[in-house]
Design a protein around this motif. Sequence first.
Motif, mmCIF file in Angstrom:
data_model
loop_
_atom_site.group_PDB
_atom_site.id
_atom_site.type_symbol
_atom_site.label_atom_id
_atom_site.label_comp_id
_atom_site.label_asym_id
_atom_site.label_seq_id
_atom_site.Cartn_x
_atom_site.Cartn_y
_atom_site.Cartn_z
ATOM 1 N N PHE A 180 4.631 6.337 1.652
ATOM 2 C CA PHE A 180 5.010 4.983 1.249
ATOM 3 C C PHE A 180 6.494 4.873 0.912
ATOM 4 C CE2 PHE A 180 0.436 4.845 0.602
ATOM 5 C CZ PHE A 180 0.104 3.598 1.124
ATOM 6 N N SER A 181 7.041 5.872 0.248
ATOM 7 C CA SER A 181 8.461 5.831 -0.122
ATOM 8 C C SER A 181 9.335 5.824 1.123
ATOM 9 C CB SER A 181 8.831 7.030 -1.001
ATOM 10 O OG SER A 181 8.169 6.939 -2.235
ATOM 11 N N ALA B 65 -5.479 -4.178 -0.512
ATOM 12 C CA ALA B 65 -6.205 -2.912 -0.659
ATOM 13 C C ALA B 65 -6.529 -2.287 0.688
ATOM 14 C CB ALA B 65 -7.479 -3.134 -1.474
ATOM 15 N N TRP B 66 -6.947 -3.103 1.669
ATOM 16 C CA TRP B 66 -7.318 -2.554 2.975
ATOM 17 C C TRP B 66 -6.142 -1.856 3.645
ATOM 18 C CZ3 TRP B 66 -4.795 -3.932 7.383
ATOM 19 C CH2 TRP B 66 -4.061 -5.126 7.360
ATOM 20 N N LEU B 67 -4.914 -2.446 3.473
ATOM 21 C CA LEU B 67 -3.723 -1.868 4.098
ATOM 22 C C LEU B 67 -3.353 -0.543 3.426
ATOM 23 C CD1 LEU B 67 -1.483 -2.155 6.184
ATOM 24 C CD2 LEU B 67 -0.192 -3.516 4.513
ATOM 25 N N LYS B 68 -3.440 -0.507 2.115
ATOM 26 C CA LYS B 68 -3.144 0.732 1.379
ATOM 27 C C LYS B 68 -4.118 1.837 1.799
ATOM 28 C CE LYS B 68 -2.795 2.621 -3.304
ATOM 29 N NZ LYS B 68 -3.865 3.600 -3.364
ATOM 30 N N GLU B 69 -5.394 1.512 1.856
ATOM 31 C CA GLU B 69 -6.407 2.507 2.214
ATOM 32 C C GLU B 69 -6.191 3.027 3.637
ATOM 33 O OE1 GLU B 69 -10.127 0.541 1.434
ATOM 34 O OE2 GLU B 69 -9.691 0.418 -0.716
ATOM 35 N N LEU B 70 -5.907 2.129 4.565
ATOM 36 C CA LEU B 70 -5.668 2.525 5.947
ATOM 37 C C LEU B 70 -4.432 3.413 6.050
ATOM 38 C CD1 LEU B 70 -6.458 2.308 8.934
ATOM 39 C CD2 LEU B 70 -5.081 0.207 9.044
#
Length: 134
Positions: free
Chosen positions: A117-118, A104-109
Amino acid sequence: MRNLTYFAIFEPSTHGAFGVYFPDLPGCISMGDDFQHAQAMAKEALGLHLWGMEKEGDIIPTPTQPPFEDTPVGSIIAPITVFPEVVKNEMDNRSVKTNITLPAWLKELAEKQGVNFSQITQAAIKEYLGVDRP
């Protein structure tokens, strides 16, 4: 560029619609709201059917010529031509959705930084595999 032409049988239905099938290719069927739409849908169905057969290593049958047995009265027989390499290119390069799992931390950052992302996933996989194109 290689092209393949098969004859389609356009069977009239209610309210101007047409069902479509290819006598040489069992299972290759389509339909359209009117004859013009049915022709376009028949071309798409034929291209995808042949692409699937080639992908599976199936033998592509030699197209036959009309007349065909058991053609319903009032049906229209018309040739449909496709370019298999064009269809293959479209299918190979279409975008497909896949799920990935991230902390989650990586996605949020990444979202805060505006990461696509793609795009970054494609670049990373290409680099990992050492390829630029299929």
